[in-house]
Design an enzyme around this catalytic site. Structure first.
Site, PDB file in Angstrom:
ATOM      1  N   SER A   1      42.174  44.307  47.266  1.00 22.17           N
ATOM      2  CA  SER A   1      41.884  45.522  46.505  1.00 22.17           C
ATOM      3  C   SER A   1      40.493  46.099  46.749  1.00 22.17           C
ATOM      4  O   SER A   1      40.130  47.103  46.168  1.00 22.17           O
ATOM      5  CB  SER A   1      42.111  45.270  45.005  1.00 22.17           C
TER       6      SER A   1
ATOM      7  N   LYS B   1      39.736  45.064  35.163  1.00 24.58           N
ATOM      8  CA  LYS B   1      38.845  45.844  36.019  1.00 24.58           C
ATOM      9  C   LYS B   1      38.222  47.008  35.259  1.00 24.58           C
ATOM     10  O   LYS B   1      37.025  47.268  35.362  1.00 24.58           O
ATOM     11  CB  LYS B   1      39.617  46.356  37.234  1.00 24.58           C
TER      12      LYS B   1
END
Ligand code: ADP
Length: 796
Positions: free
Chosen positions: A685, A728
């Protein structure tokens, strides 16, 4: 034995004739009195012949004892003239005679061989030389012989008396030889040694050897005796103790222990086959010697069988609404986990025992309340709670135990924990299931599969226990920080419930409702309060985490210090404010808003998912003169390295669109670094962040410092979805970022994020890299300021 006076034929009477008596296993010496059994025809006739004459005959030994009718060649040539002192005729036709050795003689000639042997012999006279040497030799031999007689159990005491009375060395040698334990060859050799001094010397050597053997024998014998004495003593003492105890009406402790075991087995509510096994072991114990080491092993085993819960069950709380209330009372938020438990309780109430316990897996960073919720669940349901950590387990035997044949074997951790649970239906927490490893000692997760499989766990087999154990009533909750390392087969068995970490606001609530009251109580500070600003400051500047563990620790530190002040009689504060934090906690450990001070070229901020929740992560790109090499540092895992390659390929292939001169790629080395270098990082990611930093460095357009981003990138510049969005986003919020770029695919996950957090952040959903760059990068600097990048060109 009486001394023999020498009725030897006169000297000069050189040759004489005697009947000959052959003997098999003996050698007759002069001065020796010995009984002989006479059975063979030839021998009987020789004896008769002697008895008819002067009772004397010559006795010689056969070379081979097996020969029944020896010929002259089968007989030794030197023998002893002997006189028959007594005769005893036996009913079976044999005769026993007592003979007395008179004198050595050598056979000269066989004069008759028919019926019995008649031989001419030449008697041997010994010269008696009394010298100092002879005297010394005699004394030494006598001393050795005396010791032998003392040590030997077969030599009669009067053997020594006879030896002492021997008048010369040859005589002494003969007396000793006749008593000593020698074989026939050795005896015959002594008989044939005519020089008395040499004979005595030879005998002294044999005596010394015999003495060695006797001494050794004696030593062994006394050791054996000692052992026997000891156990005899113990036996006698034990018997006495038993009798005394009986007299006093007390029970033998061993019997008492066995009876106690028997009672306990009866009370342990074991299933039939377990009870059978226990009783079998008990009867083995009965049959065993009390001191045998095996008894300890059996006793420990029986203790395990007795102590494990087999049928003892706690009753579940039937009031589902109350369970829900209790869960809410002890934990803030965590709706999914609570809901699942309440649902289970409700269905169970309807379906009863047919309802299988769910196997839940709580996944989330440390300090997010996984363990303490597990505890609350047990409390609310009215079950016992046990917990075992699986972190670092690599050996199947840790789960399943060792067979009893191993020294010090024990059951595995599952059953050890069940013993602590004391009921067969506890809430059983298996911590750190993501940290179970596998190696040559077997794969513990295979055993775990059996534990967590409702089809199998009603008959869990532990190697030590050797009988099936029913785990089907247990409610298992496993915990993990991240799901990736958990084997897929194991993950399939469980219902995963995520504990994603808390936003700042949630943390403040948890602190106010749970952490502060608890710490206040523990420290006896009823009046102490914390202002919201103080809590926020602790959260932002003293604890950087997804959970609330450090927050709780800092609150505890403050309470401890305030309590100390109270105890010392100083003025203690009633309200903790942001200003007072420095006094109690020292300087802040984190600066809130971790973003950079300036917008920089070649430096982009990613947001990543870690075992400790989410975190921000800078990606730095530096260009240097070179040959087009790509250098990657910062402990990037394989997947992350590949995503860096993909980002580079994307940048190269879109260079013209991105305003980058293609030639640059061949003249430059590109160094991509992800601090902090010591922490391993992996995952796809970071692709978008790496690509952004690359384009920034190559096009010299600075990156907006308040923007965080996440997303996997393909070679064509498409952006794929990612996991752990809530962690996140919370990390971006914690770090003080203003805008986050996230894959369009993850838009749906935004619902999980607290509204307050959503309000503070601007979200940009992106599908392609060319949507990212205009948002993330500043416009190009004016053409006049553009120059060729050189080494260390990371600042604008
Ligand atoms: P984990 O097992 O996830 O590492 P813990 O269960 O040890 O975390 O939680 C750490 C501390 O935080 C405990 O004292 C716990 O009570 C508290 N805590 C965590 N989450 C909550 C919550 N939602 N409500 C109340 N207290 C919480």
């Amino acid at each position: 034995m009486e001394l023999v006076d020498n009725r030897v034929p006169d000297e000069g009477d050189d040759v004489d004739e005697y009947p000959l008596l052959a003997v098999r296993d003996a050698v007759v010496f002069p001065h020796m009195m010995i009984p002989l059994f006479v059975g063979r025809d030839r021998s009987l006739r020789a004896v008769d012949e002697a008895l008819e004459d002067d009772h004397c005959l010559i006795i010689v030994t056969q070379k081979e004892p097996e020969i029944r009718d020896p010929s002259p060649e089968d007989l030794y040539n030197v023998g002893t003239i002997a006189s028959i002192a007594r005769t005893l005729r036996m009913p079976d036709g044999t005769t026993s005679i007592l003979v007395e050795g008179l004198q050595r003689a050598e056979i000269v000639e066989y004069t008759q061989t028919h019926g019995f042997y008649q031989v001419k012999v030449s008697p041997i006279y010994e010269e008696v030389q009394e010298q100092p040497l002879t005297e010394a030799l005699m004394r030494a031999a006598l001393a050795l012989f005396e010791k032998c007689v003392q040590l030997s159990r077969s030599l009669p005491d009067d053997a020594f008396v006879t030896a002492m009375n021997a008048e010369d060395s040859g005589w002494l040698a003969d007396v000793i030889a006749s008593h000593l334990n020698l074989d026939v060859d050795e005896r015959q050799e002594i008989l044939e040694t005519l020089d008395p001094i040499v004979r005595l010397q030879k005998l002294s050597v044999l005596l010394a050897k015999e003495l060695d053997v006797l001494e050794l024998e004696d030593q062994i014998q006394s050791q054996v005796q000692e052992e026997v004495d000891k156990s005899q003593r113990e036996f006698v003492l034990r018997e006495q103790m038993r009798i005394i105890q009986n007299e006093l009406g007390e029970m033998d402790p061993l019997m008492a222990e066995k009876n106690e075991l028997r009672d306990k087995i009866a009370e342990a509510k074991m299933p039939a086959e377990v009870r059978e096994k226990a009783e079998k072991e008990l009867s083995r114990l009965d049959a065993m010697a009390p001191m045998s080491p095996e008894t300890g092993v059996i006793r420990t085993y029986l203790d395990w069988l007795i102590d494990l819960p087999w049928t003892q069950e706690t009753k579940d709380n039937p009031d589902v609404a109350k369970v829900a209330r209790l869960l809410d009372k002890e934990h803030y938020g965590l709706p999914k986990a609570k809901e699942r438990i309440v649902e289970y309780m409700a269905v169970r109430k309807l379906a009863g025992d047919r309802m299988r316990s769910p196997i839940l897996c709580f996944v989330g960073p440390p300090g997010t309340g996984k363990t303490s919720l597990g505890r609350s669940i047990a409390k609310a349901m009215g079950r016992n709670f046990v917990r075992v950590s699986l972190g670092g387990i690599r050996d199947e035997a840790e789960i399943r135990g060792h067979r009893r044949t191993y020294i010090g074997a024990l059951p595995g951790r599952i059953l050890q924990t069940m013993r602590r649970a004391k009921s067969i239906n506890p809430v059983f927490m298996l911590d750190e299931i993501d940290k179970v490893g596998a190696d040559f000692r077997g794969d513990p997760s295979a055993a775990l599969l059996e534990v967590l499989d409702p089809e199998q766990n009603h008959a869990f087999s532990d190697h030590y226990l050797d009988v099936d154990y029913d785990l089907s009533k247990v409610m298992f909750i496993t915990t993990a920080n991240i799901l990736d390392p958990v084997p897929a087969a194991l993950e399939d068995r469980m219902e995963v419930i995520e504990f994603p970490g808390y936003a700042e606001l949630e943390k403040v609530e948890i602190a106010k409702r749970f952490l502060i009251p608890r710490q206040r109580d523990e420290h006896g500070l009823r009046g102490l309060r914390f202002s919201d600003q103080a809590l926020r400051k602790i959260i932002r500047e003293y604890s950087y985490e997804a959970g609330v563990r450090n927050l709780e620790r800092e609150i505890a530190t403050i309470c401890r210090k305030v309590a100390r002040a109270v105890a010392e009689g100083k003025r203690a504060p009633r309200l903790i404010t942001p200003q007072s934090l420095y006094k109690y906690l020292g300087p802040p450990q984190y600066s809130y808003g971790l973003i950079e001070d300036n917008d920089e070229v070649g430096l982009a901020t990613g947001i990543a998912w870690t075992a400790a929740g989410g975190d921000t992560m800078s990606v730095e790109v530096t260009l240097m003169d070179g040959k087009g090499n790509l250098i990657l540092t910062g402990q990037l895992g394989d997947v992350m390295q590949e995503s860096a390659q993909a980002a580079l390929s994307y940048t190269r292939s879109h260079a013209t669109d991105l305003g980058i001169r293609k030639k640059q790629f061949d003249k430059l080395d590109i160094h991509i670094h992800v601090p902090e270098g010591a922490i391993p990082k992996d995952g796809p990611s970071a692709g978008v962040t790496i690509a952004t930093a690359l384009v920034s460095a190559l096009s010299r357009r600075p990156v907006h410092r308040e923007i965080g981003m996440t997303g996997e990138i393909t070679l064509r510049g498409r952006i794929l979805g990612i996991g752990g969005l809530k962690e996140k986003v919370l990390a971006a919020h914690r770090a003080g970022l203003k805008k986050v770029l996230i894959p369009k695919k993850n838009e749906k996950d935004l619902d999980d994020i607290p509204r307050r957090v959503r309000k503070d952040l601007e979200f940009v959903f992106v599908e392609r890299m060319d949507e990212v760059l205009p948002v993330a990068l500043m416009p190009s600097p004016p053409a006049s300021r553009r120059k060729r990048p050189s080494s260390g060109a990371t600042t604008s």
